[in-house]
Design a protein around this motif. Sequence first.
Motif: not given
Length: 385
Positions: A110-114, A79-82, A99-108, A126-133
Amino acid sequence: MFLLKYILRNLFRHRLRSVLTVVGIAVAVLAFGLLRTLVGLWYSGAEHASDTRLVTRNSISLVFPLPISYLERIRGVPGVTTVSYGSWFGAYYKEPKNFFANYAIEPKGYMELYPEFTLSPQEKNDFLLDRKGCIVGQRLAKTYGWKVGDLITLKGTIYPGQWEFVLRGIYHGREKATEERILLFHWDYLNEAMRQTVPRRADQVGYFIVGVKKPELASEVALAIDSLFKNSLAETLTETEKAFHMGFVSMTEAIMIAIQIVSYMVIAIIMVVAANTMAMTARERIGEYATLKTLGFKGWHLAGLIFGESVIISFLGGLLGVAATFPAASWIETELAQFFPYFSVSGETLLLELLAALSVGVVSGIFPTWRGATIRIADGLKRIG
């Protein structure tokens, strides 16, 4: 028609008193509407949560991490897709007040889920390819004047140190309720730094975001995930995104209830003030009412005059309050953007504002109406002169 003309002529016989009453009701109605909107916004995160997203966290508390090794086992649940994951970063920009909300995420994943976080294809790549992005919301970028390509330095609190990111994209919310004051960056960037500086904190995440095929499977998938890690060193609690948000809201529920009570108390107070004003008006006109009775006017005529005046004054105050709600909400949305993703007053709230104003008019007019309609002619005529 005659009664209506008489009421309109009576409305502003004491102009200052009538104007102050109308303004007082308008202010009360405005406060009532804004407070109700504030409470509604507090729950908006839960209301706009997706039915196909689950959040898996440590069963003890969100502050305790989970091993990244849980990822593949969660992916294997039917039943899990992503599946994506992330951690609350908790840093600020230049000064603690920024101060504002900031998160370290798994980008690929995460972008599919949101999908409500919309980026141009170039920015997303560009975001997906740059680890420091990193990417930020439109409102956050506007607040600090950031543009794509800028170097952003945050000062860590949970993860101490100076952290540098390259802004690779500015996302827009697909809906008005989408939060646009978030900074997202690669979890791998954080994890590599932890491996070098604090190895015991490496390979751990704060939560997993789980996408399911359809909402009907949410409870079944949640139970399956939690059963996988039962009796482990880090047991999990999986819940819908709405339930996850409500967990935070419940921490401040007492404050929200207090704000709701205050909103109704504001109406109650202005109701007492308006009742006193109408009672004063009726007392001053007792002689007039007695004279009208001698001319053949009935009690219900007088009741219509007094009650109608009370309702019309309150309704005018309500209309003024509703009209003032729009510029007030616009000002709050612009000047306090760091606190509210949006500040939009609903049609239901506007209707309640008018109903509140009418209730003020009805309640405040009851006693003066009864007194004026039942006054005896002899007693009223004694007041003349």
